[in-house]
Design an enzyme around this catalytic site. Sequence first.
Site, mmCIF file in Angstrom:
data_model
loop_
_atom_site.group_PDB
_atom_site.id
_atom_site.type_symbol
_atom_site.label_atom_id
_atom_site.label_comp_id
_atom_site.label_asym_id
_atom_site.label_seq_id
_atom_site.Cartn_x
_atom_site.Cartn_y
_atom_site.Cartn_z
ATOM 1 N N ASP A 158 -4.755 8.601 -0.362
ATOM 2 C CA ASP A 158 -4.862 9.065 1.016
ATOM 3 C C ASP A 158 -5.181 10.554 1.141
ATOM 4 O O ASP A 158 -4.876 11.353 0.255
ATOM 5 C CB ASP A 158 -3.555 8.779 1.765
ATOM 6 C CG ASP A 158 -3.213 7.298 1.767
ATOM 7 O OD1 ASP A 158 -4.137 6.495 1.930
ATOM 8 O OD2 ASP A 158 -2.031 6.964 1.580
ATOM 9 N N HIS A 168 -4.640 -0.517 -4.179
ATOM 10 C CA HIS A 168 -6.061 -0.800 -3.903
ATOM 11 C C HIS A 168 -6.939 -0.350 -5.065
ATOM 12 O O HIS A 168 -8.056 0.127 -4.854
ATOM 13 C CB HIS A 168 -6.533 -0.105 -2.617
ATOM 14 C CG HIS A 168 -5.683 -0.317 -1.425
ATOM 15 N ND1 HIS A 168 -5.716 -1.458 -0.658
ATOM 16 C CD2 HIS A 168 -4.731 0.479 -0.850
ATOM 17 C CE1 HIS A 168 -4.851 -1.354 0.332
ATOM 18 N NE2 HIS A 168 -4.234 -0.199 0.228
ATOM 19 N N SER A 178 0.823 -1.206 0.000
ATOM 20 C CA SER A 178 0.000 0.000 0.000
ATOM 21 C C SER A 178 0.864 1.265 0.000
ATOM 22 O O SER A 178 1.552 1.531 -0.979
ATOM 23 C CB SER A 178 -0.958 -0.048 1.198
ATOM 24 O OG SER A 178 -1.932 0.953 1.110
#
Length: 233
Positions: free
Chosen positions: A137, A159, A122
């Site tokens: 993010d 993701h 990630s």
Amino acid sequence: MKKMIIASTSTVHGSSYLEYLLPTLKTHFKGVKQLLFIPYARPSGISYNSYTAIAKKAFSTINIDVKGIHEFENAKEAIQNSEAIFTGGGNTFELVNQLYKNDVLSTLKQVLDNGTPYLGTSAGSNICGVDMKNTNDMPIVYPPSFTTLGCIPFNINAHYLDPIEGSTHMGETRETRIKEFHVFNKTAVLGLREGSWLSVYGNQINLEGTYTARLFQQNKEALELESGVEVKI
């Protein structure tokens, strides 16, 4: 010669932390006794100690000890002397902020380019690209720069999610966000779905895992890459 695993996620649905990757990691980290963990991304705001304990538990199943970078007096020396390195997920802005704050970004790049085995998941994968501009993010802190390791010649969108057929959600899709990025930036972006990862050995980058990945390049149609192929930009 680089030796890296760059994974979309640490945990896939229905399994424990790193469980789906452990068979690959057992080979990737063969001969490693102790691994250096970089917990700077702090998922959900957990402490460095709590995050390191999670990594330690997972790696104990393949007989590798884990020590957090924050446990060393000198972070640079910890990186330089490490047998292997793992950077976990969380918030990419804070991860990059701490790498700059502790003045270890260039040191980390140097040891990875020289062959220290690495795992990123990630946020820890986002930093392997040219810059962090394709993270999902929130910008909870402001790092000195968005420039990251540049160990691969493109960016990662971890993701990666496809549009859900029949969804009434009116917000932008990942593909839309990446198209917006390519209005102003030339860097290619790989949408890496959960359950897939890149293996990087020297200059060869292969897509591995369960799913295809989506490659976005400026002024080109997006491409679906099959698992097992070499990723070439």
